[in-house]
Motif scaffolding. Structure first.
Motif, short mmCIF file in Angstrom:
data_model
loop_
_atom_site.label_atom_id
_atom_site.label_comp_id
_atom_site.label_asym_id
_atom_site.label_seq_id
_atom_site.Cartn_x
_atom_site.Cartn_y
_atom_site.Cartn_z
N LEU A 132 40.65 95.46 43.58
CA LEU A 132 41.86 95.37 44.40
C LEU A 132 41.79 96.37 45.55
O LEU A 132 42.13 96.04 46.70
CB LEU A 132 43.10 95.63 43.54
CG LEU A 132 44.44 95.80 44.26
CD1 LEU A 132 44.79 94.60 45.11
CD2 LEU A 132 45.56 96.09 43.25
N GLU A 133 41.34 97.57 45.26
CA GLU A 133 41.22 98.60 46.30
C GLU A 133 40.23 98.16 47.38
O GLU A 133 40.48 98.33 48.59
CB GLU A 133 40.77 99.92 45.67
CG GLU A 133 41.83 100.54 44.77
CD GLU A 133 41.32 101.77 44.03
OE1 GLU A 133 40.11 102.08 44.14
OE2 GLU A 133 42.14 102.43 43.34
N ASN A 134 39.12 97.56 46.97
CA ASN A 134 38.13 97.08 47.94
C ASN A 134 38.73 95.99 48.83
O ASN A 134 38.47 95.95 50.05
CB ASN A 134 36.89 96.53 47.22
CG ASN A 134 36.07 97.62 46.56
OD1 ASN A 134 36.21 98.80 46.88
ND2 ASN A 134 35.21 97.23 45.63
N ASP A 135 39.51 95.10 48.23
CA ASP A 135 40.11 94.02 49.01
C ASP A 135 41.10 94.56 50.04
O ASP A 135 41.14 94.09 51.18
CB ASP A 135 40.79 93.02 48.08
CG ASP A 135 39.79 92.26 47.21
OD1 ASP A 135 38.60 92.20 47.58
OD2 ASP A 135 40.20 91.75 46.15
N LEU A 136 41.91 95.53 49.63
CA LEU A 136 42.88 96.11 50.57
C LEU A 136 42.17 96.87 51.68
O LEU A 136 42.60 96.84 52.84
CB LEU A 136 43.85 97.01 49.83
CG LEU A 136 44.82 96.28 48.88
CD1 LEU A 136 45.69 97.28 48.13
CD2 LEU A 136 45.70 95.29 49.64
N ALA A 137 41.07 97.54 51.35
CA ALA A 137 40.29 98.22 52.39
C ALA A 137 39.71 97.21 53.37
O ALA A 137 39.63 97.46 54.58
CB ALA A 137 39.18 99.04 51.74
N MET A 138 39.32 96.04 52.87
CA MET A 138 38.80 94.97 53.73
C MET A 138 39.89 94.48 54.69
O MET A 138 39.62 94.23 55.88
CB MET A 138 38.30 93.83 52.84
CG MET A 138 37.71 92.65 53.56
SD MET A 138 36.90 91.49 52.41
CE MET A 138 38.27 91.13 51.28
N VAL A 139 41.12 94.36 54.19
CA VAL A 139 42.24 93.99 55.07
C VAL A 139 42.44 95.05 56.14
O VAL A 139 42.64 94.74 57.32
CB VAL A 139 43.53 93.81 54.24
CG1 VAL A 139 44.75 93.70 55.16
CG2 VAL A 139 43.43 92.58 53.36
N GLY A 140 42.37 96.32 55.75
CA GLY A 140 42.52 97.40 56.72
C GLY A 140 41.47 97.35 57.81
O GLY A 140 41.78 97.56 58.99
N GLN A 141 40.24 97.04 57.42
CA GLN A 141 39.17 96.94 58.42
C GLN A 141 39.43 95.77 59.37
O GLN A 141 39.22 95.89 60.58
CB GLN A 141 37.82 96.76 57.72
CG GLN A 141 36.63 96.81 58.67
CD GLN A 141 36.53 98.13 59.41
OE1 GLN A 141 36.50 99.19 58.78
NE2 GLN A 141 36.51 98.08 60.74
N TRP A 142 39.90 94.65 58.82
CA TRP A 142 40.21 93.50 59.69
C TRP A 142 41.30 93.86 60.69
O TRP A 142 41.21 93.50 61.87
CB TRP A 142 40.64 92.30 58.85
CG TRP A 142 40.79 91.05 59.66
CD1 TRP A 142 39.84 90.10 59.89
CD2 TRP A 142 41.94 90.65 60.42
NE1 TRP A 142 40.32 89.13 60.73
CE2 TRP A 142 41.62 89.44 61.06
CE3 TRP A 142 43.21 91.18 60.60
CZ2 TRP A 142 42.52 88.76 61.88
CZ3 TRP A 142 44.11 90.51 61.41
CH2 TRP A 142 43.76 89.31 62.04
N LEU A 143 42.32 94.57 60.23
CA LEU A 143 43.42 94.96 61.13
C LEU A 143 42.92 95.88 62.23
O LEU A 143 43.35 95.77 63.38
CB LEU A 143 44.52 95.65 60.33
CG LEU A 143 45.30 94.76 59.34
CD1 LEU A 143 46.19 95.62 58.46
CD2 LEU A 143 46.11 93.70 60.07
N ARG A 144 42.00 96.77 61.90
CA ARG A 144 41.45 97.67 62.92
C ARG A 144 40.58 96.91 63.91
O ARG A 144 40.57 97.22 65.11
CB ARG A 144 40.63 98.78 62.25
CG ARG A 144 41.51 99.82 61.53
CD ARG A 144 40.70 101.02 61.08
NE ARG A 144 39.74 100.68 60.04
CZ ARG A 144 40.01 100.66 58.74
NH1 ARG A 144 41.24 100.92 58.31
NH2 ARG A 144 39.07 100.36 57.86
#
Length: 205
Positions: A184-196
């Motif tokens: 779950l943490e990896n997936d949320l970090a992936m969302v953060g990278q997409w937003l950046r």
């Protein structure tokens, strides 16, 4: 997405109908038997102009009592993980596939999802987020229109129409399956990278 007619709107495009108007149409909803057993209808909460919308399964006991999603243990866990995506609770909008707690927190039935999901569709159209994070099987299967489980879906982003979709584990599941939390943490970090990597467009913060 099919469009539910909202009174007062002829051609209701994305972001045209307010969340308050949708909630008004729901009223004291009795479209399925859950309306008879709930304490409070749990509509949704958060930033009506959010770039990221989280969709869960359905209200639990704490949510049913307060009328607000993700205020129990799963909500506290989600709050603690949002920073991995560079987000805070006041930046997101959060709702569930169904708006009333199933007795005993059982899984929602297909007919309950069918009765309630048009309201979720209108919430999505009202917020019109860039990213939809689907928490658990029911949200992931509904948004992605698939029967595949979240275990096989998670770990990547999907483009479906306007939206980027991130299926991932429900925070409640990670309370009981600690080995799922890093995923779950990896997936949320992936969302953060997409937003950046993808700055907000017009009208988004």
């Amino acid at each position: 997405m099919s469009v539910m007619h909202i009174p007062g709107h002829e051609h209701q495009g994305p972001q045209e109908v307010t969340l308050e108007e949708i909630r008004s149409v729901m009223g004291n909803c009795q479209l399925c038997p859950l309306g008879q057993t709930r304490t409070n209808l749990v509509f949704g909460v958060g930033n009506p102009n959010a770039r990221v919308m989280f969709v869960g399964e359905g209200p639990g006991r704490n949510e049913d009592l307060r009328g607000e999603p993700f205020v129990g243990a799963a909500g506290h866990k989600l709050d603690s993980l949002l920073s991995l995506a560079g987000l805070t609770r006041d930046q997101i909008y959060i709702a569930n596939v169904i708006k009333c707690r199933p007795p005993g927190n059982r899984n929602p039935k297909p007919e309950e999802i069918a009765a309630c999901s048009p309201f979720l569709r209108e919430q999505v159209r009202s917020v019109w987020p860039d990213v939809i994070v689907c928490l658990g099987n029911f949200a992931s299967q509904f948004v992605l229109r698939t029967e595949a489980g979240v275990t096989s879906l998670r770990g990547k982003l999907y483009q479906t129409g306007h939206f980027v979709v991130c299926p991932t584990f429900h925070p409640a599941a990670c309370i009981y399956h600690a080995d799922w939390q890093p995923l779950l943490e990896n997936d949320l970090a992936m969302v953060g990278q997409w937003l950046r990597d993808n700055p907000p467009g017009p009208g988004k913060e």
